[in-house]
Design an enzyme around this catalytic site. Structure first.
Site, short mmCIF file in Angstrom:
data_model
loop_
_atom_site.label_atom_id
_atom_site.label_comp_id
_atom_site.label_asym_id
_atom_site.label_seq_id
_atom_site.Cartn_x
_atom_site.Cartn_y
_atom_site.Cartn_z
N CYS A 179 0.95 -1.04 0.07
CA CYS A 179 0.01 0.05 0.09
C CYS A 179 0.86 1.37 -0.10
O CYS A 179 1.66 1.35 0.82
CB CYS A 179 -0.92 -0.04 1.35
SG CYS A 179 -2.03 1.42 1.34
N HIS A 186 -9.03 -3.25 -2.85
CA HIS A 186 -8.03 -2.49 -2.13
C HIS A 186 -8.42 -0.81 -2.07
O HIS A 186 -8.65 -0.47 -1.09
CB HIS A 186 -6.73 -2.71 -2.64
CG HIS A 186 -5.39 -2.12 -1.94
ND1 HIS A 186 -4.42 -2.77 -1.23
CD2 HIS A 186 -5.27 -0.47 -1.55
CE1 HIS A 186 -3.71 -1.73 -0.73
NE2 HIS A 186 -4.11 -0.67 -0.91
N GLU A 187 -8.90 -0.49 -3.26
CA GLU A 187 -9.20 1.03 -3.37
C GLU A 187 -10.43 1.37 -2.77
O GLU A 187 -10.68 2.17 -2.15
CB GLU A 187 -8.84 1.28 -4.88
CG GLU A 187 -7.61 1.19 -5.54
CD GLU A 187 -6.34 1.65 -4.54
OE1 GLU A 187 -6.69 2.99 -3.84
OE2 GLU A 187 -5.03 1.25 -4.35
N HIS A 191 -10.28 1.26 0.81
CA HIS A 191 -9.63 2.67 1.56
C HIS A 191 -10.73 3.78 1.51
O HIS A 191 -10.95 4.61 2.66
CB HIS A 191 -8.79 3.17 0.61
CG HIS A 191 -7.31 2.96 0.70
ND1 HIS A 191 -6.73 3.20 1.76
CD2 HIS A 191 -6.29 2.51 -0.25
CE1 HIS A 191 -5.41 2.81 1.64
NE2 HIS A 191 -5.04 2.48 0.59
#
Length: 213
Positions: free
Chosen positions: A129, A171-172, A175
């Site tokens: 990351c 993953h994004e 966030h």
């Protein structure tokens, strides 16, 4: 910049964070410990006009390329909006690409995204990351997902992703929910970038055996 929940999430406050950086070539990526990474981002609802939004996504793309990375969420540059950019144009080792199902991902912007698994399959691989520099760790993620989102023109979109592109999408989007990959990592797999060279094989079997995860 000090981030305070509530005050930093009003439309006026978001504009005050965004407008000063739009002429910058690059801005810093905030690191784990910054509170903006730990609170759900607010939905994009016209806080920026189309030209401002275009400039922000262009800036995020430059920051992502410079890092370098394959995705960047707005909170990673201190902006608490549900917005991210994604692009994977790297040419990985063919063996690794096959094992990890890593295929090119053309640049696109996701606004107010949400994902759902398409089936019960999962895949576990090392990932890193840009907001937790210097480390890699194994995360088990859904193999395939459906992503619902708005594009930068405000059009509702739905796409499906599998393999490595699905990992980037998850993953994004995580966030934007205040979730960093270390929240899902197999803790004993965490390794510094200096040590990661030991475990950079396409599969994680040897790392799992030696590190005990």
């Amino acid at each position: 910049m000090i981030y305070e929940s509530g005050a930093a999430e009003s439309p006026a406050a978001i504009r005050s964070l965004v407008l000063p950086i739009l002429e910058e070539e690059l801005v810093p990526i905030v690191q784990l410990g910054h509170p903006v990474l730990r609170r759900p981002a607010v939905p994009f609802d016209g806080q920026l006009d189309p030209e401002e939004l275009k400039a922000l996504t262009a800036l995020m793309r430059r920051v992502m390329h410079h890092a370098p990375g394959v995705g960047l969420a707005a909170p990673q540059i201190g902006i608490p909006l549900r917005l991210a950019v994604l692009e994977d144009a790297y040419a990985p080792d063919p063996e690794a690409a096959e094992v990890r199902e890593r295929t090119p991902l053309d640049f696109f912007t996701i606004i107010n995204p949400r994902y759902e698994p398409l089936d019960g399959r999962t895949a576990a691989f090392y990932e890193g990351c840009l907001s937790f520099e210097g480390y890699q760790g194994v995360v088990e993620r859904h193999h395939s997902v459906r992503l619902d989102y708005d594009d930068e023109l405000g059009n509702v979109q739905q796409r499906t992703f599998s393999g490595w592109p699905a990992r980037i999408v998850q993953h994004e989007t995580d966030h934007l929910n205040g979730v960093v990959y270390v929240d899902k990592v197999m803790t004993r797999s965490l390794t510094s970038n200096a040590e990661y060279i030991r475990w950079a094989a396409p599969e994680i079997d040897e790392a799992r055996r030696v590190l005990g995860f």
